[in-house]
Design a protein around this motif. Structure first.
Motif, PDB file in Angstrom:
ATOM      1  N   GLU A 151       0.837  -1.207   0.000  1.00 59.26           N
ATOM      2  CA  GLU A 151       0.000   0.000   0.000  1.00 59.26           C
ATOM      3  C   GLU A 151       0.871   1.255   0.000  1.00 59.26           C
ATOM      4  OE1 GLU A 151      -3.028   0.401  -0.459  1.00 59.26           O
ATOM      5  OE2 GLU A 151      -3.395   2.455   0.194  1.00 59.26           O
ATOM      6  N   VAL A 152       1.964   1.249   0.794  1.00 59.26           N
ATOM      7  CA  VAL A 152       2.878   2.396   0.824  1.00 59.26           C
ATOM      8  C   VAL A 152       3.486   2.620  -0.562  1.00 59.26           C
ATOM      9  CG1 VAL A 152       5.048   3.257   1.772  1.00 59.26           C
ATOM     10  CG2 VAL A 152       3.387   2.163   3.277  1.00 59.26           C
ATOM     11  N   LEU A 153       3.934   1.530  -1.205  1.00 63.52           N
ATOM     12  CA  LEU A 153       4.557   1.652  -2.527  1.00 63.52           C
ATOM     13  C   LEU A 153       3.557   2.182  -3.552  1.00 63.52           C
ATOM     14  CD1 LEU A 153       6.610  -1.670  -2.654  1.00 63.52           C
ATOM     15  CD2 LEU A 153       7.512   0.658  -2.381  1.00 63.52           C
ATOM     16  N   ARG A 154       2.330   1.676  -3.518  1.00 63.57           N
ATOM     17  CA  ARG A 154       1.319   2.123  -4.492  1.00 63.57           C
ATOM     18  C   ARG A 154       1.007   3.607  -4.315  1.00 63.57           C
ATOM     19  NH1 ARG A 154      -1.069  -3.183  -3.917  1.00 63.57           N
ATOM     20  NH2 ARG A 154      -2.176  -2.460  -2.072  1.00 63.57           N
ATOM     21  N   ARG A 155       0.801   4.041  -3.078  1.00 63.48           N
ATOM     22  CA  ARG A 155       0.447   5.447  -2.852  1.00 63.48           C
ATOM     23  C   ARG A 155       1.620   6.376  -3.161  1.00 63.48           C
ATOM     24  NH1 ARG A 155      -2.636   6.226   2.735  1.00 63.48           N
ATOM     25  NH2 ARG A 155      -2.442   8.383   2.029  1.00 63.48           N
ATOM     26  N   PHE A 156       2.833   5.928  -2.836  1.00 59.81           N
ATOM     27  CA  PHE A 156       4.008   6.733  -3.151  1.00 59.81           C
ATOM     28  C   PHE A 156       4.166   6.870  -4.661  1.00 59.81           C
ATOM     29  CE2 PHE A 156       7.903   8.790  -2.650  1.00 59.81           C
ATOM     30  CZ  PHE A 156       8.883   8.175  -3.418  1.00 59.81           C
ATOM     31  N   ALA A 157       4.017   5.756  -5.398  1.00 53.00           N
ATOM     32  CA  ALA A 157       4.137   5.808  -6.852  1.00 53.00           C
ATOM     33  C   ALA A 157       3.050   6.697  -7.459  1.00 53.00           C
ATOM     34  CB  ALA A 157       4.053   4.389  -7.434  1.00 53.00           C
ATOM     35  N   HIS A 158       1.819   6.598  -6.921  1.00 55.74           N
ATOM     36  CA  HIS A 158       0.730   7.440  -7.431  1.00 55.74           C
ATOM     37  C   HIS A 158       1.049   8.915  -7.205  1.00 55.74           C
ATOM     38  CE1 HIS A 158      -3.331   8.628  -8.480  1.00 55.74           C
ATOM     39  NE2 HIS A 158      -3.392   9.307  -7.357  1.00 55.74           N
ATOM     40  N   MET A 159       1.610   9.233  -6.023  1.00 64.20           N
ATOM     41  CA  MET A 159       1.972  10.623  -5.732  1.00 64.20           C
ATOM     42  C   MET A 159       3.030  11.116  -6.722  1.00 64.20           C
ATOM     43  SD  MET A 159       3.812  12.162  -2.327  1.00 64.20           S
ATOM     44  CE  MET A 159       5.395  11.566  -2.882  1.00 64.20           C
ATOM     45  N   LEU A 160       4.035  10.279  -7.000  1.00 66.02           N
ATOM     46  CA  LEU A 160       5.084  10.681  -7.952  1.00 66.02           C
ATOM     47  C   LEU A 160       4.491  10.982  -9.322  1.00 66.02           C
ATOM     48  CD1 LEU A 160       7.964   8.143  -7.145  1.00 66.02           C
ATOM     49  CD2 LEU A 160       7.746  10.514  -6.374  1.00 66.02           C
ATOM     50  N   GLN A 161       3.612  10.110  -9.799  1.00 68.33           N
ATOM     51  CA  GLN A 161       3.042  10.285 -11.127  1.00 68.33           C
ATOM     52  C   GLN A 161       2.137  11.513 -11.206  1.00 68.33           C
ATOM     53  OE1 GLN A 161       1.361   6.398 -11.311  1.00 68.33           O
ATOM     54  NE2 GLN A 161       3.108   5.503 -12.393  1.00 68.33           N
ATOM     55  N   GLN A 162       1.568  11.910 -10.077  1.00 68.12           N
ATOM     56  CA  GLN A 162       0.745  13.113 -10.051  1.00 68.12           C
ATOM     57  C   GLN A 162       1.598  14.385 -10.060  1.00 68.12           C
ATOM     58  OE1 GLN A 162      -2.738  13.324 -10.132  1.00 68.12           O
ATOM     59  NE2 GLN A 162      -2.509  11.166 -10.681  1.00 68.12           N
ATOM     60  N   MET A 163       2.836  14.305  -9.561  1.00 71.04           N
ATOM     61  CA  MET A 163       3.655  15.502  -9.378  1.00 71.04           C
ATOM     62  C   MET A 163       4.587  15.787 -10.561  1.00 71.04           C
ATOM     63  SD  MET A 163       4.618  15.142  -5.315  1.00 71.04           S
ATOM     64  CE  MET A 163       5.306  16.797  -5.203  1.00 71.04           C
TER      65      MET A 163
END
Length: 543
Positions: free
Chosen positions: A426-438
């Protein structure tokens, strides 16, 4: 006399020839009919088997998807029921509602109770994190004492002692039920667990609800019905069939009062679903005035008290029968083998095209899997290195600036060890999603392995790369996770480097990796450059 005999023999020969021709034609017609009938039945059998396999596979997939969406819900009431604060509160609320108590008065009194208000907030946070629509606790009398919803439509003060899920939990059984909400009027699936003290005394029930509307995305293909254990259609790809009863449903066994309390209606129209035997022995169905027969695959999920019905319309049976009649006419009229050969060629071409289409789709999926990290959706290491090589070549050709961020989640192993790999995922998924949004569309985000990520930033000098790195670090520090009822913060260390002229990609990566190592060495949750400089940049304007 000889002329008469010759004339008679010619007449007999003509008669025999005609009779032979008629017999041969009749025999050929019979052979053609037998062949076409056999061929037609074989095609129908094959088509029915393939359609049956398709809808059974679809039913299996639907059952798995429903399990994924509903499987964890049954455990939520159990967790709530075993919370010591909840347990102690239900001891205090034991038999606290007199039978003549007004619902509005109870609701007002309990919502304004400070101790209950704290637990209501706890349930609210828990429901929001677990994506459930309603989470509430009832005392031993069935009155709702606690809920995540304390506003309009709150169940607090309402009584649910007649609900099936309450009665099952009271008997220490796994409670689940479909019903229409008493206060929200929204249909949903309910799960419950009993609350007891150390001596086993029944104190109340914890329950959770998932609205049926949250499950509509699971049945977006063909004709699919989801019924409850009484045969009432609770979810369908055709809205006109909702809240109808299957012909063999048991809803009529319930009293009008029970139907009204559970479904908020007393009468249920019967679904016009007619059975008819198929030519191959299979069971076919007709819906209403529809003339196209259907196959049905059914999957029972006793853990949720629902039954999945997937229907497949056999549109091609009419076409197969039409083809058989046409083939019979052609074979009877010409007796030519060329027609059979032609049909064989047409069938071969059609199957070959289908196989080519399947192979192309498989190649597309394989290529996507080869380029993408399945957990995070970022580019995998192999694809990222390919794109990194192209990025370096473009810099050498056009001279534009190029920067690189190397990111590593701090103490990630501790999250896995303490809360399990699902928490780490879950941490990896949310971190990756944040990166792709930024990042920008042409920036390249990749997961190089484990908790290590990298971002290639074309047309970006070092100072702008540092701004982005600090935004990422600060955003990750503010991101909150909740595992096992605990709030967890995970930070990230970032190494930043800028590409130098004619520098190999390997050295470019090593430069960023050295910067990341420096950030780790200086205490983590840092942004460092290849020169070991530590940065804190405030980016008020997005890149």
């Amino acid at each position: 006399m000889n002329d008469a005999m010759r004339s008679g023999e010619q007449g007999r020969l003509s008669t025999v020839t005609i009779v032979a021709a008629v017999v041969l034609i009749l025999l050929w017609i019979q052979v053609a009919y037998n062949y076409v009938s056999k061929e037609r039945q074989s095609r129908i059998d094959h088509y029915v088997r393939s359609e049956s396999l398709r809808i059974n596979n679809q039913a299996d997939i639907l059952s798995i998807n429903f399990g994924r969406n509903l499987g964890y819900l049954a455990g939520i009431p159990f967790v709530v029921a075993n919370n010591p604060l909840i347990n102690n509160t239900m001891k205090r609320m034991f038999n606290t509602a007199p039978e003549e108590q007004d619902t509005a008065a109870l609701k007002n009194r309990w919502i304004n109770d400070p101790q209950l208000a704290d637990l209501n907030r706890y349930l609210h946070l828990m429901a929001r994190h677990l994506d459930v629509d309603l989470l509430w606790v009832m005392n031993n009398q069935g009155y709702c004492v606690l809920s995540n919803n304390t506003g309009q439509g709150s169940p607090i003060g309402s009584r649910y002692s007649d609900r099936h899920y309450f009665l099952m939990a009271e008997k220490q059984r796994y409670g689940r039920q479909f019903a229409v909400g008493r206060t929200t009027h929204l249909p949903g699936l309910y799960y419950s667990s009993d609350i007891r003290d150390d001596e086993g005394k029944f104190l109340g029930v914890a329950a959770v609800k998932r609205n049926i509307s949250k499950l509509t995305h699971l049945i977006d293909n063909g004709l699919t019905l989801i019924t409850d254990e009484l045969g009432v259609v609770i979810l369908s790809t055709d809205p006109a069939l909702l809240m109808k009863s299957l012909p063999d449903g048991r809803i009529d066994e319930q009293s009008e009062d029970a139907r009204r309390r559970r479904y908020r209606q007393e009468s249920f129209a019967k679904l016009e679903l007619h059975r008819r035997p198929g030519e191959a022995g299979e069971e076919l169905f007709l819906l209403g005035n529809d003339t196209v027969p259907m196959l049905m695959a059914k999957r029972h999920r006793p853990s949720d008290d629902i039954i999945i019905h997937v229907f497949g319309r056999l549109y091609n049976i009419g076409q197969i029968e039409s083809d058989g009649r046409w083939m019979f006419i052609v074979l009877s009229a010409t007796g030519s083998l060329s027609i059979l050969l032609l049909l064989g060629v047409v069938l071969f071409v059609a199957r070959n095209r289908q196989q080519n289409s399947v192979l192309q789709e498989m190649n597309r999926l394989l290529q996507q899997q080869a380029y993408t990290d399945q957990l995070t959706g970022c580019f995998n290491r192999r694809r990222w290195l390919e794109l990194g090589t192209l990025g370096v070549e473009r810099v050498g050709r056009y001279g534009n600036p190029l920067s690189l961020l190397m990111l590593d989640l701090d103490h990630f192993k501790a999250v896995n060890d303490r809360f399990g790999h699902s928490a780490g995922d879950e941490v990896l998924r949310r971190f990756a999603h944040m990166l792709q949004q930024m990042v920008r569309k042409f920036d390249v985000v990749g997961r190089l392995g484990g908790e290590e990520f990298s971002i290639l930033l074309p047309q970006t000098p070092l100072d702008r790369a540092l701004v982005l790195a600090e935004r990422i670090r600060a955003s990750m520090q503010m991101m909150k996770f909740r595992f096992s009822g605990q709030e967890v913060t995970v930070t990230v260390s970032v190494g930043v480097s800028e590409y130098k002229s004619k520098q190999p990609l390997k050295d470019f990566l090593q430069q960023a990796d050295d910067a990341l190592y420096e950030a780790k060495r200086k205490g983590r949750n840092q942004v460092c450059t290849a020169q070991g400089e530590r940065h804190r940049v405030t980016a008020k304007t997005p890149r």
